[in-house]
Design a protein around this motif. Structure first.
Motif, short mmCIF file in Angstrom:
data_model
loop_
_atom_site.label_atom_id
_atom_site.label_comp_id
_atom_site.label_asym_id
_atom_site.label_seq_id
_atom_site.Cartn_x
_atom_site.Cartn_y
_atom_site.Cartn_z
N VAL A 12 0.85 -1.19 0.00
CA VAL A 12 0.00 0.00 0.00
C VAL A 12 0.88 1.24 0.00
O VAL A 12 1.85 1.31 0.77
CB VAL A 12 -0.91 0.01 1.25
CG1 VAL A 12 -1.78 1.25 1.28
CG2 VAL A 12 -1.78 -1.23 1.29
N LEU A 13 0.55 2.21 -0.84
CA LEU A 13 1.31 3.46 -0.89
C LEU A 13 0.45 4.59 -0.34
O LEU A 13 -0.68 4.79 -0.78
CB LEU A 13 1.73 3.78 -2.33
CG LEU A 13 2.65 4.98 -2.49
CD1 LEU A 13 4.01 4.75 -1.84
CD2 LEU A 13 2.85 5.33 -3.97
N VAL A 14 0.99 5.31 0.65
CA VAL A 14 0.29 6.47 1.22
C VAL A 14 0.98 7.73 0.72
O VAL A 14 2.16 7.95 0.98
CB VAL A 14 0.33 6.42 2.76
CG1 VAL A 14 -0.27 7.69 3.35
CG2 VAL A 14 -0.39 5.20 3.28
N VAL A 15 0.23 8.57 0.00
CA VAL A 15 0.79 9.79 -0.58
C VAL A 15 0.18 10.99 0.15
O VAL A 15 -1.03 11.26 0.03
CB VAL A 15 0.47 9.88 -2.10
CG1 VAL A 15 1.31 10.98 -2.75
CG2 VAL A 15 0.69 8.55 -2.79
N GLU A 16 0.98 11.68 0.92
CA GLU A 16 0.48 12.79 1.75
C GLU A 16 1.66 13.70 2.07
O GLU A 16 2.70 13.23 2.52
CB GLU A 16 -0.16 12.20 3.02
CG GLU A 16 -0.44 13.15 4.15
CD GLU A 16 -1.50 14.20 3.85
OE1 GLU A 16 -1.13 15.36 3.64
OE2 GLU A 16 -2.70 13.83 3.83
N LEU A 59 -3.41 5.29 -1.38
CA LEU A 59 -4.19 6.31 -0.68
C LEU A 59 -3.50 7.63 -0.93
O LEU A 59 -2.29 7.75 -0.67
CB LEU A 59 -4.24 6.05 0.83
CG LEU A 59 -5.13 4.91 1.31
CD1 LEU A 59 -4.33 3.63 1.36
CD2 LEU A 59 -5.70 5.21 2.69
N THR A 60 -4.22 8.61 -1.44
CA THR A 60 -3.56 9.88 -1.75
C THR A 60 -4.36 11.09 -1.32
O THR A 60 -5.59 11.12 -1.43
CB THR A 60 -3.24 9.98 -3.26
OG1 THR A 60 -2.59 11.24 -3.50
CG2 THR A 60 -4.47 9.88 -4.13
N ILE A 66 3.68 20.38 -6.23
CA ILE A 66 4.32 19.79 -7.42
C ILE A 66 3.31 18.97 -8.26
O ILE A 66 2.94 19.36 -9.33
CB ILE A 66 5.56 18.94 -7.08
CG1 ILE A 66 6.51 19.76 -6.17
CG2 ILE A 66 6.29 18.54 -8.38
CD1 ILE A 66 7.69 18.98 -5.64
N LEU A 67 2.91 17.82 -7.74
CA LEU A 67 1.93 17.01 -8.48
C LEU A 67 0.83 16.63 -7.50
O LEU A 67 1.05 15.85 -6.57
CB LEU A 67 2.61 15.74 -9.03
CG LEU A 67 1.73 14.83 -9.87
CD1 LEU A 67 1.51 15.42 -11.26
CD2 LEU A 67 2.37 13.45 -10.02
N ASP A 68 -0.35 17.22 -7.68
CA ASP A 68 -1.40 16.99 -6.68
C ASP A 68 -2.11 15.64 -6.89
O ASP A 68 -1.84 14.92 -7.85
CB ASP A 68 -2.38 18.17 -6.64
CG ASP A 68 -3.20 18.29 -7.92
OD1 ASP A 68 -3.41 17.27 -8.59
OD2 ASP A 68 -3.64 19.41 -8.24
N GLY A 69 -3.02 15.35 -5.98
CA GLY A 69 -3.70 14.06 -5.99
C GLY A 69 -4.54 13.82 -7.23
O GLY A 69 -4.62 12.70 -7.74
N LEU A 70 -5.19 14.89 -7.72
CA LEU A 70 -6.03 14.73 -8.91
C LEU A 70 -5.19 14.35 -10.13
O LEU A 70 -5.55 13.47 -10.91
CB LEU A 70 -6.80 16.03 -9.19
CG LEU A 70 -7.86 16.41 -8.14
CD1 LEU A 70 -8.42 17.79 -8.42
CD2 LEU A 70 -8.97 15.38 -8.10
N LYS A 71 -4.05 15.04 -10.27
CA LYS A 71 -3.17 14.73 -11.40
C LYS A 71 -2.61 13.32 -11.26
O LYS A 71 -2.43 12.60 -12.25
CB LYS A 71 -2.03 15.75 -11.48
CG LYS A 71 -2.48 17.12 -11.96
CD LYS A 71 -1.33 18.09 -12.00
CE LYS A 71 -1.85 19.49 -12.31
NZ LYS A 71 -1.01 20.53 -11.74
N ILE A 89 -8.93 8.39 -2.04
CA ILE A 89 -8.45 9.76 -1.86
C ILE A 89 -8.75 10.23 -0.44
O ILE A 89 -9.73 9.82 0.19
CB ILE A 89 -9.02 10.72 -2.91
CG1 ILE A 89 -10.54 10.66 -2.93
CG2 ILE A 89 -8.44 10.47 -4.28
CD1 ILE A 89 -11.17 11.76 -3.72
N ILE A 90 -7.83 11.08 0.04
CA ILE A 90 -7.96 11.61 1.40
C ILE A 90 -8.30 13.09 1.24
O ILE A 90 -7.55 13.84 0.60
CB ILE A 90 -6.63 11.45 2.18
CG1 ILE A 90 -6.16 10.00 2.12
CG2 ILE A 90 -6.79 11.90 3.61
CD1 ILE A 90 -4.66 9.86 2.33
N THR A 91 -9.40 13.49 1.80
CA THR A 91 -9.87 14.85 1.54
C THR A 91 -10.58 15.42 2.77
O THR A 91 -10.79 14.71 3.74
CB THR A 91 -10.83 14.82 0.33
OG1 THR A 91 -11.40 16.11 0.15
CG2 THR A 91 -11.96 13.85 0.51
#
Lengths: 133, 267
Positions: A12-16, A59-60, A66-71, A89-91
């Motif tokens: 699992v990759l967590v991008v935050e 999970l982002t 730089i590069l946001d979650g939508l992109k 997505i985390i919002t």
């Protein structure tokens, strides 16, 4: 349901970009023993890590430099390796527009901040087809 | 021939086991009967009283054991059907508690890992937003010469629209004159613009004040765990800000034995 990995642990990759938030998501996920969790600071760091190893769930956050979650979601859905990989997505609850855009782009689910650990467990387990207890 | 020999041996083994366990069963039944006989004799010799109730017959024990097995089976069945609701609720409660403690630890660690003042303020902002669930707040820093609070960061609005707050004579004067980190149970400084003014304090120095103005849309009030986080921010963000501020203006000399000893023993 995502494909069962051979070693029975899901990557699992967590991008935050927020360090405390990222650590808390990783902590919440670490309670699910079937997961092997990796952290990424932003979308660019995520792409680098996604190229190095196969991930089964991402999970982002949305708002990142730089590069946001939508992109990131858009890039992954156009990628042969990750076009079917589940993305959560985390919002924030108020960011309904961003959430809708992310889901339209192909994200599978969302969680809102402040995150509730049991809810994160439940969503992740459901998406990966793991037992709920 | 070989197969026939093996079969014969197997038959003999089975016959022996049947005889062995059959004898065991007969023996146990004889024990139960003997137990019953002795119980009747004992009860006849010493009739039951409040202090010495009648000894339960083996059949009662047997019945109770059977009932226990039935109940165990029933509980198991119910639990599986309903997904162990009580157990799951307790697990969820513990997970939430565990998560809260981890949040406290992570937030505290993050404050002390910050080296620059802006990092401390950013961490405080992230914790209020993402952990506590506040959607509107303003971070003020103290101007110690002019004795005012000036706004530096605002969540949920334009920071340029926020005015300075004078400390002398105002409702926050006490916060400045006798600085004290806010703890759970302390009265909250409040007014019509704020749910609470949270002081960030280091020792006896007030460095910053966060005006808590509103929650995120999904939240309507503080929860029990939020107070622990606010108390932690009040104390640790204050100390971290003080350290970062001092560091910003220091030309730290390299660590050497003489310099360290001078600091430790005043040599």
């Amino acid at each position: 349901m995502t494909q069962q990995p051979k070693d029975t642990r899901y990557n699992v990759l967590v991008v935050e970009d927020s360090p405390p938030m990222r650590k808390m998501i990783v902590f919440a996920l670490s309670r699910v023993r079937e997961l092997q969790v990796t952290e990424a600071d932003d979308g660019v760091d995520a792409l680098r890590k996604l190229a190095q190893q196969r991930y089964h769930l991402i999970l982002t956050d949305i708002n990142m430099p730089i590069l946001d979650g939508l992109k990131l979601v858009k890039r992954l859905r156009a990628d042969r390796t990750y076009k079917e990989t589940p993305i959560i997505i985390i919002t924030t609850e108020g960011a309904a527009e961003d959430r809708k855009r992310a889901l339209d782009l192909g994200a599978n689910a969302y969680i809102t901040k402040p995150i509730q650990a049991p809810l994160v467990h439940k969503i992740v387990r459901q998406i990966l087809g793991l037992s709920l207890t | 021939m070989k197969d026939s020999g093996q079969k014969n041996l197997q038959n003999k083994t089975e016959a022996f086991l049947q005889e062995f366990f059959g004898s065991g069963e007969i023996f146990v039944r004889q024990l139960i009967l003997e137990n019953e006989r002795l119980r009747r004799e004992l009860n006849a010799a010493a009739p039951a009283s409040d202090s010495a109730p009648e000894i339960a017959p083996a059949s009662v024990v047997e019945h109770l054991m059977q009932r226990v097995a039935e109940l165990e089976s029933e509980i198991k069945g119910r639990g599986e059907d309903a997904g162990y609701p009580l157990l799951n609720a307790r697990i969820e409660e513990l997970e939430t508690e565990n998560y809260h403690l981890a949040a406290m630890y992570v937030a505290c660690l993050q404050f002390h890992a910050n080296k620059e003042p802006f990092e401390v303020i950013r961490t405080a902002t992230e914790i209020l937003l993402n952990f506590v669930g506040l959607g509107e707040f303003t971070v003020f820093v103290v101007d110690e010469e002019r004795k005012v609070l000036f706004p530096v960061v605002r969540e949920g609005g334009d920071v340029e629209a926020v005015e300075e707050i004078g400390l002398p004579g105002g409702s926050l004067e006490k916060m400045f004159v006798r600085p004290k980190a806010w703890s759970r149970g302390d009265p909250a400084y409040t007014d019509d613009q704020a749910m609470m003014y949270l002081p960030l304090v280091s020792g006896e120095r007030l460095l910053s004040v966060i005006r808590l103005e509103g929650f995120l849309t999904q939240k309507t009030s503080f929860e029990n765990n939020d107070y622990s986080l606010l108390a932690m921010i009040s104390e640790h963000a204050g100390i971290a800000l003080d350290a970062a501020w001092a560091r910003a203006f220091s030309n730290a000399p390299p660590l050497t034995r003489s310099a360290v000893e001078e600091q430790l023993v005043g040599a």
